[in-house]
Enzyme design. Structure first.
Site, PDB file in Angstrom:
ATOM      1  N   SER A 100      -0.169  49.047  23.588  1.00 57.24           N
ATOM      2  CA  SER A 100       0.558  48.351  24.649  1.00 57.24           C
ATOM      3  C   SER A 100       0.991  49.384  25.669  1.00 57.24           C
ATOM      4  O   SER A 100       1.256  50.544  25.316  1.00 57.24           O
ATOM      5  CB  SER A 100       1.787  47.651  24.059  1.00 57.24           C
ATOM      6  OG  SER A 100       2.656  47.242  25.101  1.00 57.24           O
ATOM      7  N   TYR A 147       9.155  47.877  18.346  1.00 53.22           N
ATOM      8  CA  TYR A 147       7.794  47.676  18.874  1.00 53.22           C
ATOM      9  C   TYR A 147       7.317  48.865  19.709  1.00 53.22           C
ATOM     10  O   TYR A 147       6.218  49.391  19.477  1.00 53.22           O
ATOM     11  CB  TYR A 147       7.766  46.396  19.717  1.00 53.22           C
ATOM     12  CG  TYR A 147       6.399  46.069  20.273  1.00 53.22           C
ATOM     13  CD1 TYR A 147       5.392  45.581  19.444  1.00 53.22           C
ATOM     14  CD2 TYR A 147       6.104  46.253  21.627  1.00 53.22           C
ATOM     15  CE1 TYR A 147       4.136  45.279  19.952  1.00 53.22           C
ATOM     16  CE2 TYR A 147       4.857  45.949  22.147  1.00 53.22           C
ATOM     17  CZ  TYR A 147       3.876  45.468  21.302  1.00 53.22           C
ATOM     18  OH  TYR A 147       2.627  45.169  21.798  1.00 53.22           O
ATOM     19  N   LYS A 187       4.068  51.435  18.876  1.00 52.22           N
ATOM     20  CA  LYS A 187       2.849  51.622  19.675  1.00 52.22           C
ATOM     21  C   LYS A 187       2.707  53.083  20.105  1.00 52.22           C
ATOM     22  O   LYS A 187       1.581  53.593  20.221  1.00 52.22           O
ATOM     23  CB  LYS A 187       2.845  50.673  20.881  1.00 52.22           C
ATOM     24  CG  LYS A 187       2.697  49.202  20.507  1.00 52.22           C
ATOM     25  CD  LYS A 187       1.391  48.895  19.778  1.00 52.22           C
ATOM     26  CE  LYS A 187       1.147  47.406  19.601  1.00 52.22           C
ATOM     27  NZ  LYS A 187      -0.098  47.081  18.888  1.00 52.22           N
TER      28      LYS A 187
HETATM   29  N1  NAP Z   1       0.144  39.545  24.350  1.00 54.12           N
HETATM   30  C1  NAP Z   1       0.491  40.586  25.070  1.00 54.12           C
HETATM   31  O1  NAP Z   1       1.044  40.459  26.185  1.00 54.12           O
HETATM   32  C2  NAP Z   1       0.238  41.973  24.545  1.00 54.12           C
HETATM   33  C3  NAP Z   1       0.499  43.049  25.411  1.00 54.12           C
HETATM   34  C4  NAP Z   1       0.244  44.329  24.981  1.00 54.12           C
HETATM   35  C5  NAP Z   1      -0.267  44.530  23.707  1.00 54.12           C
HETATM   36  N2  NAP Z   1      -0.506  43.470  22.884  1.00 54.12           N
HETATM   37  C6  NAP Z   1      -1.063  43.747  21.557  1.00 54.12           C
HETATM   38  O2  NAP Z   1      -2.242  42.982  21.402  1.00 54.12           O
HETATM   39  C7  NAP Z   1      -2.454  42.736  19.989  1.00 54.12           C
HETATM   40  C8  NAP Z   1      -2.739  41.263  19.803  1.00 54.12           C
HETATM   41  O3  NAP Z   1      -1.563  40.568  20.171  1.00 54.12           O
HETATM   42  P1  NAP Z   1      -1.580  39.027  20.590  1.00 54.12           P
HETATM   43  O4  NAP Z   1      -0.922  38.932  21.892  1.00 54.12           O
HETATM   44  O5  NAP Z   1      -2.926  38.418  20.401  1.00 54.12           O
HETATM   45  O6  NAP Z   1      -0.560  38.507  19.475  1.00 54.12           O
HETATM   46  P2  NAP Z   1      -0.569  37.187  18.583  1.00 54.12           P
HETATM   47  O7  NAP Z   1      -1.078  36.026  19.378  1.00 54.12           O
HETATM   48  O8  NAP Z   1       0.789  37.114  17.985  1.00 54.12           O
HETATM   49  O9  NAP Z   1      -1.651  37.543  17.471  1.00 54.12           O
HETATM   50  C9  NAP Z   1      -1.405  38.600  16.582  1.00 54.12           C
HETATM   51  C10 NAP Z   1      -2.467  38.561  15.520  1.00 54.12           C
HETATM   52  O10 NAP Z   1      -2.173  39.619  14.588  1.00 54.12           O
HETATM   53  C11 NAP Z   1      -2.264  39.081  13.282  1.00 54.12           C
HETATM   54  N3  NAP Z   1      -1.362  39.812  12.386  1.00 54.12           N
HETATM   55  C12 NAP Z   1      -0.050  40.072  12.571  1.00 54.12           C
HETATM   56  N4  NAP Z   1       0.444  40.772  11.522  1.00 54.12           N
HETATM   57  C13 NAP Z   1      -0.594  40.945  10.660  1.00 54.12           C
HETATM   58  C14 NAP Z   1      -0.725  41.596   9.411  1.00 54.12           C
HETATM   59  N5  NAP Z   1       0.313  42.226   8.833  1.00 54.12           N
HETATM   60  N6  NAP Z   1      -1.933  41.577   8.810  1.00 54.12           N
HETATM   61  C15 NAP Z   1      -2.977  40.960   9.392  1.00 54.12           C
HETATM   62  N7  NAP Z   1      -2.919  40.340  10.581  1.00 54.12           N
HETATM   63  C16 NAP Z   1      -1.737  40.326  11.202  1.00 54.12           C
HETATM   64  C17 NAP Z   1      -1.846  37.637  13.426  1.00 54.12           C
HETATM   65  O11 NAP Z   1      -2.370  36.920  12.363  1.00 54.12           O
HETATM   66  P3  NAP Z   1      -1.643  35.553  11.863  1.00 54.12           P
HETATM   67  O12 NAP Z   1      -1.762  34.597  12.985  1.00 54.12           O
HETATM   68  O13 NAP Z   1      -2.411  35.196  10.655  1.00 54.12           O
HETATM   69  O14 NAP Z   1      -0.222  35.930  11.599  1.00 54.12           O
HETATM   70  C18 NAP Z   1      -2.502  37.270  14.748  1.00 54.12           C
HETATM   71  O15 NAP Z   1      -3.848  36.904  14.544  1.00 54.12           O
HETATM   72  C19 NAP Z   1      -1.207  43.247  19.280  1.00 54.12           C
HETATM   73  O16 NAP Z   1      -1.480  44.516  18.721  1.00 54.12           O
HETATM   74  C20 NAP Z   1      -0.175  43.358  20.390  1.00 54.12           C
HETATM   75  O17 NAP Z   1       0.804  44.344  20.112  1.00 54.12           O
HETATM   76  C21 NAP Z   1      -0.268  42.207  23.279  1.00 54.12           C
END
Ligand code: NAP
Length: 167
Positions: A62, A85, A89
């Site tokens: 992130s 968080y 990261k």
């Molecule tokens: N969205 C943003 O604005 C944003 C910005 C910067 C970085 N990111 C990064 O992008 C990545 C994806 O985020 P997202 O926005 O897609 O979030 P999300 O919609 O909450 O999805 C997160 C995913 O991670 C899985 N997960 C969480 N904990 C886990 C564990 N202990 N073991 C296995 N799977 C796990 C969840 O699975 P379940 O559904 O089964 O729980 C879900 O599929 C993350 O690393 C996040 O930090 C996101």
């Protein structure tokens, strides 16, 4: 054989994370998924990746993991601080550099990618970016050619021209 490992799983650990009062159990929980989980999965798949002629590891980080930007009061997310968080990261970024260094004389490319502030469950769909754009950023790093960079922090959100963020 495995060609590409994308470490995408991540959790936020709650909205308010003051450094003075966020519990160590919350911080550990976030590090378990965002850092230690990534390390465990990566180490488990390394031997399969080594069998590929062009192995690629993409750690989904992130912009909030940039220590440099967190000390820049002009940065647009300067006030988005948190004790779980953001440090998780930053630690993931550090691990990315260490692994890339270890694999520097091999065909591996090991990079961190900021997908950008994206509308997902993670933020109750508040992000302005689309999952399609975010995925394209991740896939780009997964498909780097043999002369592509390793040990980089890619972020189109921070700098659309260079696509690079300071660590
Ligand atoms: N969205 C943003 O604005 C944003 C910005 C910067 C970085 N990111 C990064 O992008 C990545 C994806 O985020 P997202 O926005 O897609 O979030 P999300 O919609 O909450 O999805 C997160 C995913 O991670 C899985 N997960 C969480 N904990 C886990 C564990 N202990 N073991 C296995 N799977 C796990 C969840 O699975 P379940 O559904 O089964 O729980 C879900 O599929 C993350 O690393 C996040 O930090 C996101």
């Amino acid at each position: 054989m495995l060609d590409v490992l994308i470490n995408n799983a991540g959790i936020l650990g709650g909205m308010s994370q003051p450094a003075s009062s966020t519990s160590v159990s919350t911080i550990k929980e976030v590090f378990d998924t965002n850092v230690f989980g990534v390390i465990e999965v990566t180490q488990a798949f390394l031997d399969l990746l080594r069998q590929s002629p062009a192995p690629r590891i993409v750690n989904v980080t992130s912009g909030l993991g940039s220590l440099t930007l967190h000390n820049d009061p002009t940065w647009k997310y300067y006030h988005v601080k948190g004790a779980a968080y953001q440090p998780s990261k930053a630690a993931l970024n550090a691990y990315t550099i260490m692994l890339a260094y270890e694999l520097r004389d091999t065909p591996f490319k090991v990079n961190a990618v900021d997908p950008g502030y994206t509308a997902t469950d993670f933020n109750h769909h508040s992000g302005p970016g689309t999952v399609q754009d975010a995925a394209a950023r991740v896939v780009k790093a997964a498909l780097l050619g043999p002369n592509g960079p390793t040990s980089q922090f890619f972020s189109d959100d921070y700098d659309p021209e260079t696509g690079i963020s300071p660590w």
